[in-house]
Design a protein around this motif. Sequence first.
Motif, mmCIF file in Angstrom:
data_model
loop_
_atom_site.group_PDB
_atom_site.id
_atom_site.type_symbol
_atom_site.label_atom_id
_atom_site.label_comp_id
_atom_site.label_asym_id
_atom_site.label_seq_id
_atom_site.Cartn_x
_atom_site.Cartn_y
_atom_site.Cartn_z
ATOM 1 N N THR A 171 48.252 27.673 36.147
ATOM 2 C CA THR A 171 48.327 26.676 35.599
ATOM 3 C C THR A 171 47.444 26.068 35.971
ATOM 4 N N GLY A 172 46.914 24.927 34.622
ATOM 5 C CA GLY A 172 45.810 24.045 35.244
ATOM 6 C C GLY A 172 44.350 24.114 35.145
ATOM 7 N N ARG A 173 43.295 23.726 35.629
ATOM 8 C CA ARG A 173 42.116 24.210 35.149
ATOM 9 C C ARG A 173 41.861 25.222 36.210
ATOM 10 N N THR A 174 40.487 26.884 35.208
ATOM 11 C CA THR A 174 40.816 28.148 35.841
ATOM 12 C C THR A 174 39.129 27.969 36.266
ATOM 13 N N ILE A 175 38.767 28.218 37.292
ATOM 14 C CA ILE A 175 36.998 28.552 37.537
ATOM 15 C C ILE A 175 36.604 29.476 38.209
ATOM 16 N N LYS A 176 35.853 30.648 37.397
ATOM 17 C CA LYS A 176 34.703 31.608 37.889
ATOM 18 C C LYS A 176 33.721 31.739 38.867
ATOM 19 N N LEU A 177 34.525 32.426 40.643
ATOM 20 C CA LEU A 177 33.354 32.103 41.234
ATOM 21 C C LEU A 177 32.651 33.214 41.107
ATOM 22 N N VAL A 232 39.395 47.257 44.523
ATOM 23 C CA VAL A 232 38.511 47.702 44.046
ATOM 24 C C VAL A 232 38.691 47.055 42.774
ATOM 25 N N GLY A 233 38.126 45.951 42.452
ATOM 26 C CA GLY A 233 37.807 45.589 40.954
ATOM 27 C C GLY A 233 39.572 44.747 40.433
ATOM 28 N N ARG A 234 40.079 44.437 41.852
ATOM 29 C CA ARG A 234 41.623 43.863 40.902
ATOM 30 C C ARG A 234 41.076 43.067 40.945
ATOM 31 N N ASP A 235 41.129 41.397 40.277
ATOM 32 C CA ASP A 235 41.459 39.969 40.555
ATOM 33 C C ASP A 235 42.217 39.570 41.304
ATOM 34 N N ILE A 236 41.520 37.995 41.998
ATOM 35 C CA ILE A 236 41.812 37.513 43.140
ATOM 36 C C ILE A 236 41.862 35.812 42.410
ATOM 37 N N ARG A 237 43.288 35.215 42.959
ATOM 38 C CA ARG A 237 42.877 33.698 42.692
ATOM 39 C C ARG A 237 43.058 32.812 43.728
ATOM 40 N N LEU A 294 35.966 34.057 50.273
ATOM 41 C CA LEU A 294 35.237 34.204 48.976
ATOM 42 C C LEU A 294 34.277 35.659 48.978
ATOM 43 N N GLY A 295 33.735 35.318 50.452
ATOM 44 C CA GLY A 295 32.562 36.522 50.881
ATOM 45 C C GLY A 295 33.134 37.643 50.409
ATOM 46 N N VAL A 296 33.946 37.795 51.380
ATOM 47 C CA VAL A 296 35.287 39.209 51.575
ATOM 48 C C VAL A 296 35.466 39.759 50.247
ATOM 49 N N ALA A 297 35.530 38.985 49.154
ATOM 50 C CA ALA A 297 36.252 40.106 47.905
ATOM 51 C C ALA A 297 34.901 40.070 46.946
ATOM 52 N N HIS A 298 33.364 39.221 47.147
ATOM 53 C CA HIS A 298 32.644 39.879 46.633
ATOM 54 C C HIS A 298 31.829 40.854 47.078
ATOM 55 N N ALA A 299 32.007 41.308 48.267
ATOM 56 C CA ALA A 299 31.716 41.962 49.589
ATOM 57 C C ALA A 299 32.080 43.917 48.704
ATOM 58 N N ALA A 345 36.937 36.700 41.518
ATOM 59 C CA ALA A 345 37.563 36.020 42.160
ATOM 60 C C ALA A 345 37.966 34.582 40.698
ATOM 61 N N ALA A 346 38.758 33.853 40.824
ATOM 62 C CA ALA A 346 38.721 32.931 40.049
ATOM 63 C C ALA A 346 39.519 31.642 41.409
#
Length: 344
Positions: free
Chosen positions: A331-337, A34-39, A310-315, A320-321
């Motif tokens: 590398t490249g463009r990062t989009i926060k989800l 919980v709280g750990r970022d996922i890409r 993505l739904g699991v990550a939010h739940a 998530a990004a």
Amino acid sequence: MTWFDKVAALEALEDAPLDRALVDEFERARARVVGRDIRFSTPTFKAYSSCDMEGCGKNSFPAFSVTAGGCALMCEHCQAKILEPMIPATSPEMLERKVREMIATQDLQGFLLSGGSTRRNEIRYERFYPVIERLKRDHPRLKVAIHSALLDAPRARSMADAGVDTAMMDVIGAQETIREVYHLERPVADFEATLAALCDTTMEIVPHIVIGLHYGRILGEPAALDIVARHRVHSLVLVVIMPFYAKPGTFATPATSDIGHTFLQARNRIEDRPVLLGCARPPGMHRRVTDAYAVMAGLDGIAFPADGALGVAHAIGRPAAQEHACCSMKTGRTIKLHPVKAMA
């Protein structure tokens, strides 16, 4: 609500055959998740679409094959089909021309260099190194990843000296798998020696382990995890065997519960470095469940995430990004989800 209840309530997973005991095991380890970022990575190796995320721009991070579709090993699980979506670059001039064109016209951020193996599971990249050196000199921010195959220490140093940023290789932990699936007469020790040689350079080293590589069975995966854990790798990528690449009837599809347990073993063995789920894994509901387990097990990234990931990550409370790059490099463009309001 338990994690099982939250995940089972998601539309993309409402009919999924989730293993309640395994999900409960994931939840018991929630403190490290919980709280750990996922890409979520979406490179351009193949077409991609998802209800949750946008596809990436054409050729923002392409893959090139220095052998086009050719491979001498013709491993049982692949039959060289993984090379088919890659852009042929069979000469240094062809690679340089295509990369420079993409830099000029498509804002290329980086690329993967790959190819089919010799019968000794080697790929001779040496003639391409001057091209990489020129490209890195003219475009210092360009990121270059490479599938190393097996090599020795001098060849690993030459790869790093050319300017390669990230080197990837498969680690196999069972001699039977090397012989029967890879058609290769080299020992497990050669895979660890290659990993050691790569880790002794300045490159970021990202080994891969194929779950179910031995005809869909779990066999050498624990030993492969032990090998990776002994070396200071940058990160580990896990992929799942793709039976439809193989001859009909030769491979079983690994059970999602076995895959989930392997995810837990990897997270336990390699706690302080990223563990990622790579491109290859079976499609359909199997993929949705696999990706859900990856999120709940605490893996740090997923390439081409299935609907529901993505739904699991939010739940379960994981930020998530999305990145338009190979999962092995940042590398490249990062989009926060962000969660939709219904899930807030």
